[in-house]
Every structure is written in structure tokens, then in C-alpha cells.
Design an enzyme around this catalytic site. Structure first.
Site, PDB file in Angstrom:
ATOM      1  N   GLU A  97       0.845  -1.202   0.000  1.00 52.04           N
ATOM      2  CA  GLU A  97       0.000   0.000   0.000  1.00 52.04           C
ATOM      3  C   GLU A  97       0.877   1.248   0.000  1.00 52.04           C
ATOM      4  OE1 GLU A  97      -3.387   1.960   2.951  1.00 52.04           O
ATOM      5  OE2 GLU A  97      -3.180  -0.223   2.831  1.00 52.04           O
ATOM      6  N   ASP A  99       0.236   5.421   0.572  1.00 52.92           N
ATOM      7  CA  ASP A  99      -0.806   6.298   1.115  1.00 52.92           C
ATOM      8  C   ASP A  99      -0.436   7.769   1.057  1.00 52.92           C
ATOM      9  OD1 ASP A  99      -2.280   4.079   1.946  1.00 52.92           O
ATOM     10  OD2 ASP A  99      -1.447   4.102   3.960  1.00 52.92           O
ATOM     11  N   GLU A 101      -2.501  10.604   3.097  1.00 52.77           N
ATOM     12  CA  GLU A 101      -3.610  10.868   4.022  1.00 52.77           C
ATOM     13  C   GLU A 101      -3.529  12.326   4.443  1.00 52.77           C
ATOM     14  OE1 GLU A 101      -4.626   6.736   6.265  1.00 52.77           O
ATOM     15  OE2 GLU A 101      -2.805   7.753   6.930  1.00 52.77           O
TER      16      GLU A 101
END
Length: 287
Positions: A97, A99, A101
Site C-alpha cells: 500500500e 498512502d 492521508e
């Protein structure tokens, strides 16, 4: 401003292919609370969060190596407790993953951008940055660039983070799992703003963030290819533009930009958090 203008004149704009923006429905499908996602005629996708639910979408294909971008305008005003996520992820407990955010904050305080990587199901690789602009006023481009040598997190084509392949030092690197592209808006007031001390003020709901101008130039696998080994289609060295020698020539310019971001906007790096990893020592990639 001259320095920033210099960085905007990035060699990435010359080297990397620019894919045409595609309609949301061609690339993505809603996977959470479709009544909270609204598409406009201008191809903008508005995600809404209220006290009942957040919402999200995912790509119809999964991708192994390449570049994926979206223009995003974040929640305006008091966004404390909210998180807008733009990320790539494979499936399963041992997933990979990448990310972005965006951690909301009270009015007048800056957004914090948290980046993270999961490799074979293990994360804990957070970095946090402030931005050099207000991300709620206008759209800005957030991108992942990923090949066998490194992963870049980019903001307006300026790299803010690099994760380099250090497999020779026995550091795992994501290179075998194709990842979908996702967006979501959700409540995380147990941790997102000042460590959870500031909660979401639901009187300000709905909270709205908007996506537009998705660009994906990557090796994609459709649903009927999902059971094949993605490295068979996407893993041959030198097959795609992101593995060409000319891409390596951006290194010198990229280093200058990364240093500028690190010196001026980095506020947390897991590789510097000795207390956090005291019992086991810093992760191998930090050395």
C-alpha cells in the site's frame, strides 16, 4: 518565489508521459456510500462526510509500476477529525500500500499530509509534511511514481518523499503485487488531529473534498487478468517508459527538490523516531 518557480520547472514534466484525463466512470467505481459521492458535469467528483458515514471509490483495474495522479481540493474551514485519503493498495493481509492521508485541522491551522507504505502487510513508515500552499483554496496534483528502483510521492510534480529499493540490504520492496487506486473521506477523530485531542465538529457537516483530472499511466490489469502473475505482464525490465535510462537522469534535480521539502516542510519522519523503535532499533531502510 524564484526558488519555488525553479522547482516547478521540473524535469519530470519533460521526461514523463502525460496521460489524458479520463472520465471517472471509465476508471473507477464507488465502493462505499454511493449516495455521498456526487459527479458534476465538469468531471469533478465530490466526496461527502457526515455523522452517518464517509464514502469512497476504487479503480476498476489494478496497476504494477507507473504513475497515478489526481487533482484534489481538500475540505475547507474546520476539518478537524477528518481524513481524506488517496492511496494505492493490493488485497489480503500481506498487502502492499502507498498512502497519501490528509489530516484535517481546526480553522486557521495548516493541513498535515501523512504518507505511508505497507509492504507485505507491514506499515509503520509514516512521514508527515506541511504544504507550501493552502490545499483547500484550489486544486493541486498528488501523484505516485513507482518503478523497480524507487517510489516517489509527488505534490504538483515536486517529490516530497522517496522510498528507494534496498533489497540488497534485505529490505522488502513492493514489486510483485498489483495495486488498485482508491479515494475516501472518513472520520478519524480518535487520532487524526493533534493525536485525537480535537474531535470532529459535526455541526460543520457535511465535509466535502473534491477530486478531478485523474491521470493514470501505468501497467494495468483488468478484472479478467487478476488471477495471472502481474509480473508476467508488467515486470519485464525496460519494457515501459518508467524503466528507461532517461528517467534516471532526473535524480540530480530530484535530490535538490527533496532536500528543499525536507528542510522546510517535513515535521515527522519515522526514521528519526528512535524512541518509537527503541526496543527493536530503527527499520533497516533507515540506515
Amino acid at each position: 518565489m524564484k526558488l519555488l518557480s525553479h522547482f516547478r520547472f521540473i524535469i519530470f514534466a519533460i521526461v514523463l508521459h502525460i496521460a489524458n484525463s479520463s472520465d471517472f466512470d471509465e476508471l473507477f467505481e464507488v465502493n462505499w456510500a454511493p449516495d455521498h459521492i456526487v459527479a458534476s458535469q465538469s468531471d469533478q467528483i465530490a466526496l461527502s462526510l457526515d455523522s452517518s458515514t464517509g464514502c469512497g471509490f476504487e479503480s476498476k483495474k489494478k496497476y504494477l509500476f507507473g504513475k497515478a495522479s489526481a487533482q484534489i481540493k481538500l475540505v475547507q474551514g474546520d476539518s478537524a477529525g477528518t481524513v481524506l485519503a488517496f492511496y494505492m493498495a493490493s488485497e489480503g493481509p500481506n498487502h502492499d500500500e502507498l498512502d497519501f492521508e490528509f489530516l484535517g485541522n481546526v480553522t486557521g491551522q495548516p493541513y498535515i499530509v501523512q504518507s505511508n507504505l505497507y509492504i507485505n502487510g507491514t506499515g509503520n513508515r509514516e512521514q508527515r509534511h506541511y504544504l507550501w500552499f493552502d490545499p483547500t483554496v484550489d486544486f493541486h496534483t498528488y501523484s505516485f511514481f513507482w518503478n523497480r528502483r524507487s517510489i516517489l510521492f509527488l505534490v504538483d510534480d515536486i517529490p516530497i518523499r522517496e522510498f528507494t529499493n534496498k533489497e540488497r540490504k534485505r529490505v522488502p520492496y513492493p514489486k510483485t503485487q498489483a495495486m488498485g487506486i482508491h479515494g475516501s473521506l472518513w472520520n478519524a477523530d480518535d487520532w487524526a488531529t493533534q493525536g485525537g485531542r480535537v474531535k470532529t465538529n459535526w455541526s460543520n457537516a457535511p465535509f466535502v473534498a473534491t477530486f478531478q483530472s485523474f491521470e493514470i499511466d501505468a501497467c494495468g490489469l483488468s478484472a479478467d487478468e487478476i488471477d495471472i502473475d502481474p509480473t508476467m505482464k508488467c515486470g519485464k525490465s525496460g519494457q515501459f517508459w518508467w524503466d528507461k535510462p532517461v528517467v534516471r537522469e532526473v535524480n540530480k534535480q530530484r535530490r535538490k527538490q527533496l532536500k528543499w521539502v525536507r528542510d522546510n516542510f517535513l515535521i515527522y519522519d519515522y526514521c528519526g523516531d528512535i524512541a518509537r523503535f527503541n526496543s527493536e532499533g530503527l527499520p533497516k531502510e533507515c540506515h
